[in-house]
Write a protein that holds these residues in place. Structure first.
Motif, PDB file in Angstrom:
ATOM      1  N   LYS A 138       0.826  -1.194   0.000  1.00  0.00           N
ATOM      2  CA  LYS A 138       0.000   0.000   0.000  1.00  0.00           C
ATOM      3  C   LYS A 138       0.867   1.254   0.000  1.00  0.00           C
ATOM      4  CE  LYS A 138      -3.918   2.040   2.449  1.00  0.00           C
ATOM      5  NZ  LYS A 138      -4.841   1.893   3.621  1.00  0.00           N
ATOM      6  N   LYS A 139       1.939   1.198   0.804  1.00  0.00           N
ATOM      7  CA  LYS A 139       2.859   2.327   0.856  1.00  0.00           C
ATOM      8  C   LYS A 139       3.543   2.534  -0.480  1.00  0.00           C
ATOM      9  CE  LYS A 139       6.612   4.148   3.697  1.00  0.00           C
ATOM     10  NZ  LYS A 139       7.527   3.875   4.840  1.00  0.00           N
ATOM     11  N   GLN A 140       3.950   1.419  -1.115  1.00  0.00           N
ATOM     12  CA  GLN A 140       4.587   1.509  -2.433  1.00  0.00           C
ATOM     13  C   GLN A 140       3.609   2.022  -3.477  1.00  0.00           C
ATOM     14  OE1 GLN A 140       7.834   0.997  -2.971  1.00  0.00           O
ATOM     15  NE2 GLN A 140       7.570   1.631  -5.105  1.00  0.00           N
ATOM     16  N   GLN A 141       2.359   1.559  -3.369  1.00  0.00           N
ATOM     17  CA  GLN A 141       1.333   2.045  -4.301  1.00  0.00           C
ATOM     18  C   GLN A 141       1.110   3.537  -4.133  1.00  0.00           C
ATOM     19  OE1 GLN A 141      -2.030  -0.450  -3.413  1.00  0.00           O
ATOM     20  NE2 GLN A 141      -1.398  -2.067  -4.849  1.00  0.00           N
ATOM     21  N   GLN A 142       1.080   3.976  -2.872  1.00  0.00           N
ATOM     22  CA  GLN A 142       0.925   5.411  -2.618  1.00  0.00           C
ATOM     23  C   GLN A 142       2.122   6.190  -3.155  1.00  0.00           C
ATOM     24  OE1 GLN A 142       0.349   5.640   1.626  1.00  0.00           O
ATOM     25  NE2 GLN A 142      -1.843   5.170   1.517  1.00  0.00           N
ATOM     26  N   LYS A 143       3.316   5.604  -2.947  1.00  0.00           N
ATOM     27  CA  LYS A 143       4.532   6.250  -3.457  1.00  0.00           C
ATOM     28  C   LYS A 143       4.511   6.311  -4.976  1.00  0.00           C
ATOM     29  CE  LYS A 143       9.568   6.037  -3.120  1.00  0.00           C
ATOM     30  NZ  LYS A 143      10.712   5.273  -2.551  1.00  0.00           N
ATOM     31  N   ASN A 144       4.139   5.181  -5.595  1.00  0.00           N
ATOM     32  CA  ASN A 144       4.055   5.150  -7.055  1.00  0.00           C
ATOM     33  C   ASN A 144       2.991   6.120  -7.567  1.00  0.00           C
ATOM     34  OD1 ASN A 144       6.005   3.159  -7.096  1.00  0.00           O
ATOM     35  ND2 ASN A 144       4.537   1.477  -7.188  1.00  0.00           N
ATOM     36  N   LYS A 145       1.893   6.181  -6.813  1.00  0.00           N
ATOM     37  CA  LYS A 145       0.818   7.092  -7.198  1.00  0.00           C
ATOM     38  C   LYS A 145       1.289   8.537  -7.111  1.00  0.00           C
ATOM     39  CE  LYS A 145      -4.042   8.063  -6.201  1.00  0.00           C
ATOM     40  NZ  LYS A 145      -5.197   7.718  -5.309  1.00  0.00           N
ATOM     41  N   GLN A 146       2.050   8.836  -6.018  1.00  0.00           N
ATOM     42  CA  GLN A 146       2.571  10.190  -5.866  1.00  0.00           C
ATOM     43  C   GLN A 146       3.603  10.507  -6.938  1.00  0.00           C
ATOM     44  OE1 GLN A 146       1.377  12.391  -3.693  1.00  0.00           O
ATOM     45  NE2 GLN A 146       2.732  13.963  -4.534  1.00  0.00           N
ATOM     46  N   ASN A 147       4.465   9.502  -7.219  1.00  0.00           N
ATOM     47  CA  ASN A 147       5.466   9.695  -8.277  1.00  0.00           C
ATOM     48  C   ASN A 147       4.811   9.914  -9.631  1.00  0.00           C
ATOM     49  OD1 ASN A 147       7.563   9.398  -6.452  1.00  0.00           O
ATOM     50  ND2 ASN A 147       7.789   7.196  -6.826  1.00  0.00           N
ATOM     51  N   GLN A 148       3.777   9.121  -9.882  1.00  0.00           N
ATOM     52  CA  GLN A 148       3.059   9.285 -11.148  1.00  0.00           C
ATOM     53  C   GLN A 148       2.366  10.633 -11.204  1.00  0.00           C
ATOM     54  OE1 GLN A 148       3.220   7.119 -13.662  1.00  0.00           O
ATOM     55  NE2 GLN A 148       1.996   8.488 -14.930  1.00  0.00           N
ATOM     56  N   LYS A 149       1.835  11.042 -10.047  1.00  0.00           N
ATOM     57  CA  LYS A 149       1.185  12.341  -9.987  1.00  0.00           C
ATOM     58  C   LYS A 149       2.188  13.458 -10.243  1.00  0.00           C
ATOM     59  CE  LYS A 149      -1.791  15.125  -6.990  1.00  0.00           C
ATOM     60  NZ  LYS A 149      -2.443  15.197  -5.640  1.00  0.00           N
ATOM     61  N   ASN A 150       3.391  13.326  -9.597  1.00  0.00           N
ATOM     62  CA  ASN A 150       4.445  14.333  -9.823  1.00  0.00           C
ATOM     63  C   ASN A 150       4.915  14.320 -11.269  1.00  0.00           C
ATOM     64  OD1 ASN A 150       4.324  14.975  -7.106  1.00  0.00           O
ATOM     65  ND2 ASN A 150       5.982  13.584  -6.543  1.00  0.00           N
ATOM     66  N   LYS A 151       5.017  13.107 -11.805  1.00  0.00           N
ATOM     67  CA  LYS A 151       5.444  12.979 -13.195  1.00  0.00           C
ATOM     68  C   LYS A 151       4.428  13.612 -14.138  1.00  0.00           C
ATOM     69  CE  LYS A 151       7.110   9.486 -16.456  1.00  0.00           C
ATOM     70  NZ  LYS A 151       7.339   8.031 -16.656  1.00  0.00           N
ATOM     71  N   ASP A 152       3.150  13.325 -13.861  1.00  0.00           N
ATOM     72  CA  ASP A 152       2.087  13.911 -14.680  1.00  0.00           C
ATOM     73  C   ASP A 152       2.063  15.431 -14.539  1.00  0.00           C
ATOM     74  OD1 ASP A 152       1.392  11.374 -15.485  1.00  0.00           O
ATOM     75  OD2 ASP A 152      -0.229  11.154 -14.010  1.00  0.00           O
ATOM     76  N   GLN A 153       2.276  15.878 -13.275  1.00  0.00           N
ATOM     77  CA  GLN A 153       2.286  17.323 -13.042  1.00  0.00           C
ATOM     78  C   GLN A 153       3.443  17.989 -13.776  1.00  0.00           C
ATOM     79  OE1 GLN A 153      -0.075  18.963 -11.345  1.00  0.00           O
ATOM     80  NE2 GLN A 153       0.896  20.903 -11.864  1.00  0.00           N
ATOM     81  N   LYS A 154       4.611  17.317 -13.708  1.00  0.00           N
ATOM     82  CA  LYS A 154       5.787  17.833 -14.417  1.00  0.00           C
ATOM     83  C   LYS A 154       5.555  17.848 -15.920  1.00  0.00           C
ATOM     84  CE  LYS A 154      10.785  17.188 -14.666  1.00  0.00           C
ATOM     85  NZ  LYS A 154      11.932  16.332 -14.208  1.00  0.00           N
TER      86      LYS A 154
END
Length: 304
Positions: A138-154
């Motif tokens: 779950k933590k990794q999924q949240q991290k991946n989700k945040q990374n994907q969100k940051n990537k999408d934002q970037k």
């Protein structure tokens, strides 16, 4: 009479107990042979005739084997008070199958408090590991989700920046196009003005071109004028020479008298000779005065 009634009642109870026992045995045999549907049906018949903790426990086991975990949990809850350690252990198993690790751990710990059991302890540790994996996942999924969100934002920021740059470039290009149109229009106007001025200037300075025949006539006329000017110049030069000679002779000459035919002939001959000498650039050494009072000369001797 009383003895008879008692015997009848006792027989009825015994018959009921025997029937329940037979049903329980059939239900157990059906459960052990894997006929879980039949076993469940038999236990339900027992429940309709007699509400016992064991019956709920056995029925819950049948639901568990059929993977009907929610129904099994309900029956295990009703079976509490009948071997509670087993009931809590089996409740833990139901929640384990549902991957509800918190409740599975809770019931395994309750079972161990009642009775220490090797299988229960093993299941508890396994449930804790599964919970830890779930948390990490779950933590990794949240991290991946945040990374994907940051990537999408970037990516969005980059795209927005690119769009803004393209928009600014389009504005510059449009402005440049407008300026080019304006310059082209001005250049065209200047060119038209210049052409008009050149045309007007050419019209003012341009003379009608003569045709070939006219050119020939003008050339011929020019040549004639040249020849005439040349002839006039020669005549004028001759006149000037004759005038200079005449002015010299005029001082010496006397008024002529009317000449005879012989004298005219001699004068003509003299004039010819003078002209001849003039063309050769020589002048006579002596000129005899023409008239009545001239000296006689020998005809055989030349005058010069």
């Amino acid at each position: 009479m009383k003895k008879l009634v008692l015997m009848i009642l006792l027989g009825t109870v015994l018959d009921a107990g025997l029937m329940d026992f037979k049903t329980i045995e059939e239900a157990k045999k059906a459960y052990e042979s894997g006929k879980y549907a039949k076993s469940t049906h038999l236990y339900q018949e027992l429940l309709s005739s007699k509400d016992e903790k064991q019956v709920h426990y056995d029925l819950a086991n049948s639901y568990y084997k059929k993977a009907q975990y929610d129904k099994a949990i309900k029956e295990y809850q009703k079976a509490k008070g009948f071997e509670d350690a087993k009931v809590e252990h089996n409740l833990g198993n139901c929640y384990f199958q549902k991957k509800d690790w918190d409740k599975a751990i809770e019931h395994y710990e309750k079972a161990l408090k009642i009775k220490d059991d090797k299988d229960t302890r093993y299941n508890l540790e396994l449930a804790k590991k599964q919970k830890q994996k779930q948390q990490q996942k779950k933590k990794q999924q949240q991290k991946n989700k945040q990374n994907q969100k940051n990537k999408d934002q970037k990516k969005d920021n980059k795209q927005n920046q690119k769009n803004n740059q393209n928009k600014n470039q389009d504005k510059k290009n449009d402005k440049k196009k407008d300026q080019n149109k304006k310059d082209n229009k001005q250049n065209k106007q200047n060119k038209q003005n210049k052409q008009g001025q050149d045309k007007k200037h050419n019209q003012q300075n341009q003379k009608p071109k003569p045709n070939k025949q006219q050119n020939k006539k003008e050339d011929k006329k020019k040549d004639q004028n040249k020849d005439k000017n040349k002839q006039n110049k020669n005549t004028q030069n001759q006149k000037n020479k004759s005038g200079s000679e005449g002015s010299k002779n005029k001082a010496q000459a006397k008024p002529q008298q009317k000449l005879s035919a012989k004298q005219k002939l001699k004068a003509k001959e003299l004039k010819r000779l003078l002209k001849k000498m003039d063309n050769k650039g020589k002048m006579p050494t002596m000129i005899y005065q023409m008239g009545t009072n001239k000296p006689k000369r020998n005809e055989n001797v030349k005058p010069w």
